[in-house]
Design an enzyme around this catalytic site. Sequence first.
Site, PDB file in Angstrom:
ATOM      1  N   HIS A   1       8.731 -50.275 -40.534  1.00  0.00           N
ATOM      2  CA  HIS A   1       7.522 -50.706 -39.841  1.00  0.00           C
ATOM      3  C   HIS A   1       7.540 -52.226 -39.705  1.00  0.00           C
ATOM      4  O   HIS A   1       7.710 -52.940 -40.696  1.00  0.00           O
ATOM      5  CB  HIS A   1       6.259 -50.289 -40.611  1.00  0.00           C
ATOM      6  CG  HIS A   1       6.025 -48.818 -40.618  1.00  0.00           C
ATOM      7  ND1 HIS A   1       5.152 -48.198 -41.491  1.00  0.00           N
ATOM      8  CD2 HIS A   1       6.542 -47.825 -39.847  1.00  0.00           C
ATOM      9  CE1 HIS A   1       5.139 -46.891 -41.253  1.00  0.00           C
ATOM     10  NE2 HIS A   1       5.988 -46.645 -40.264  1.00  0.00           N
TER      11      HIS A   1
ATOM     12  N   THR B   1      -1.016 -46.902 -42.889  1.00  0.00           N
ATOM     13  CA  THR B   1      -0.644 -45.683 -43.616  1.00  0.00           C
ATOM     14  C   THR B   1      -0.807 -45.836 -45.123  1.00  0.00           C
ATOM     15  O   THR B   1      -0.446 -44.932 -45.870  1.00  0.00           O
ATOM     16  CB  THR B   1       0.813 -45.308 -43.295  1.00  0.00           C
ATOM     17  OG1 THR B   1       1.685 -46.355 -43.728  1.00  0.00           O
ATOM     18  CG2 THR B   1       0.998 -45.077 -41.794  1.00  0.00           C
ATOM     19  N   THR B   2      -1.330 -46.969 -45.545  1.00  0.00           N
ATOM     20  CA  THR B   2      -1.620 -47.197 -46.959  1.00  0.00           C
ATOM     21  C   THR B   2      -3.041 -47.723 -47.076  1.00  0.00           C
ATOM     22  O   THR B   2      -3.595 -48.277 -46.117  1.00  0.00           O
ATOM     23  CB  THR B   2      -0.640 -48.226 -47.575  1.00  0.00           C
ATOM     24  OG1 THR B   2      -0.740 -49.455 -46.841  1.00  0.00           O
ATOM     25  CG2 THR B   2       0.787 -47.710 -47.530  1.00  0.00           C
TER      26      THR B   2
ATOM     27  N   HIS C   1       9.759 -47.254 -45.676  1.00  0.00           N
ATOM     28  CA  HIS C   1       9.307 -46.044 -46.364  1.00  0.00           C
ATOM     29  C   HIS C   1      10.500 -45.110 -46.492  1.00  0.00           C
ATOM     30  O   HIS C   1      11.314 -44.999 -45.573  1.00  0.00           O
ATOM     31  CB  HIS C   1       8.184 -45.359 -45.582  1.00  0.00           C
ATOM     32  CG  HIS C   1       6.948 -46.202 -45.439  1.00  0.00           C
ATOM     33  ND1 HIS C   1       5.927 -46.185 -46.355  1.00  0.00           N
ATOM     34  CD2 HIS C   1       6.584 -47.103 -44.480  1.00  0.00           C
ATOM     35  CE1 HIS C   1       4.985 -47.023 -45.978  1.00  0.00           C
ATOM     36  NE2 HIS C   1       5.364 -47.604 -44.834  1.00  0.00           N
TER      37      HIS C   1
ATOM     38  N   HIS D   1       8.272 -53.646 -43.541  1.00  0.00           N
ATOM     39  CA  HIS D   1       8.515 -52.930 -44.787  1.00  0.00           C
ATOM     40  C   HIS D   1       9.132 -51.574 -44.479  1.00  0.00           C
ATOM     41  O   HIS D   1       9.208 -51.156 -43.320  1.00  0.00           O
ATOM     42  CB  HIS D   1       7.214 -52.771 -45.579  1.00  0.00           C
ATOM     43  CG  HIS D   1       6.155 -52.037 -44.824  1.00  0.00           C
ATOM     44  ND1 HIS D   1       5.226 -52.672 -44.006  1.00  0.00           N
ATOM     45  CD2 HIS D   1       5.871 -50.712 -44.728  1.00  0.00           C
ATOM     46  CE1 HIS D   1       4.432 -51.768 -43.464  1.00  0.00           C
ATOM     47  NE2 HIS D   1       4.801 -50.563 -43.881  1.00  0.00           N
TER      48      HIS D   1
ATOM     49  N   HIS E   1       4.809 -50.763 -54.075  1.00  0.00           N
ATOM     50  CA  HIS E   1       4.667 -49.645 -53.145  1.00  0.00           C
ATOM     51  C   HIS E   1       5.832 -49.568 -52.163  1.00  0.00           C
ATOM     52  O   HIS E   1       6.180 -48.490 -51.691  1.00  0.00           O
ATOM     53  CB  HIS E   1       3.362 -49.770 -52.360  1.00  0.00           C
ATOM     54  CG  HIS E   1       2.146 -49.876 -53.223  1.00  0.00           C
ATOM     55  ND1 HIS E   1       1.730 -48.872 -54.069  1.00  0.00           N
ATOM     56  CD2 HIS E   1       1.261 -50.892 -53.384  1.00  0.00           C
ATOM     57  CE1 HIS E   1       0.626 -49.245 -54.712  1.00  0.00           C
ATOM     58  NE2 HIS E   1       0.328 -50.469 -54.315  1.00  0.00           N
TER      59      HIS E   1
ATOM     60  N   GLU F   1       7.526 -41.465 -42.399  1.00  0.00           N
ATOM     61  CA  GLU F   1       6.111 -41.124 -42.356  1.00  0.00           C
ATOM     62  C   GLU F   1       5.786 -40.318 -41.103  1.00  0.00           C
ATOM     63  O   GLU F   1       5.159 -39.265 -41.179  1.00  0.00           O
ATOM     64  CB  GLU F   1       5.275 -42.406 -42.416  1.00  0.00           C
ATOM     65  CG  GLU F   1       5.451 -43.140 -43.736  1.00  0.00           C
ATOM     66  CD  GLU F   1       4.266 -44.022 -44.064  1.00  0.00           C
ATOM     67  OE1 GLU F   1       3.683 -43.823 -45.147  1.00  0.00           O
ATOM     68  OE2 GLU F   1       3.940 -44.919 -43.260  1.00  0.00           O
TER      69      GLU F   1
END
Length: 394
Positions: free
Chosen positions: A142, A224-225, A117, A115, A90, A129
Amino acid sequence: MDSLGLFLPLMLLCCQWTAVPAAEETYWTYTGLVGQSEWSQYFPDCGGSSQSPVDVVTTQTKYDPSLMPVTPLGYSQHGNKPFTLYNNGHTVVIDLPDWMGLGGLPWLFTAAQMHLHWGSGGPSHGGSEHTINGQSADAELHVVHYNSELYPNISMAMTQRDGLAVLGILIETGEETNQAFGNILNYLSRIRHADQKVSIPAFDIQALLPTDLGRYYRYNGSLTTPPCYQSVIWTLLHERVQISQAQLLKLETVLYSSKAEDADRMLLQDNYRATQPLNHRAVFSSFTAESGKELTSGEVTAIVIGVMCGCVGLAVIIRFIVKTIRFFTLLRNETVVVNSSTSSWDVLPSNRPAPMPRTKEPEKEKEQKQDMALNSTSEAGQKEEPSPSLQTEP
């Protein structure tokens, strides 16, 4: 009847026991059969009223003077032990040592992992995001922390309302290479497929952050996941960091969400969740709207047009002033020329003698003068006639 009565409850318990792991182990994606729109069917918290990310409308944020600058703790003290970088299918994740933390919050939060995005279209095509006034950045970092004062580990903390604190950093594209992000991006080719890991040299985590840690947005939200637990105190920094276009391209094109043994390779792209409704939640800011206002494209256009109109108006005024000055200068020069062509008496009227007054002669004097003129004429005629006594005889 007794055996049947016991069998049915056992069957229900068995079904419930198997249903929970099935939901937790469901392989979700950002698009497809278990995409974002279907998350809430498998992970109920994803349909909650306090979900993340959100669109921060700067004019609707509430200034909170009690919000102090966030304080990274131990971010620069990376030591000699290498970090672990891995692809979980992911995103790309780095586990952080437990001596790192985050201050400036009601509790002490210990760092757990960080991590990224990102999108797929390159610069200015989105990938973050969170958005600011509807505008997304190219990527987002993040840094995840858990409440170590109240909970022993992140697994327990993430299910509690005050369990997590996530630091969000918006990333945009610039001209220069970001050396700090190079410590991550330079090793992506070693974890191209899902479930691959690699050890990388430890580095200064604080170098990934912008310099201004005093201006940020704060709100209560969620992961957010999936499983989307609503347990996050979000701190979205106002200042952004920059990476080069080559670094963004590497982030968007090197990793796969599929495993190495999978026949079909799927690029790991567009791994960002759509913004969620605020649902009457307040977004607080640590700074006033005037000092950190983000301008929309319409506002920028209005400012540009206003500046252009102002410049045109200023040019017209300057032109009018110049023409006025030239007019009066020319008028002055013509006046000097006219004055120089007059006599010295006109120039110095005080030195000019006053003219003698002219009066009419009286009639008497005029008649006397005429008589005198006639008498003189007659006398002259008499002198010309010969005297009789002077005539000679024949």
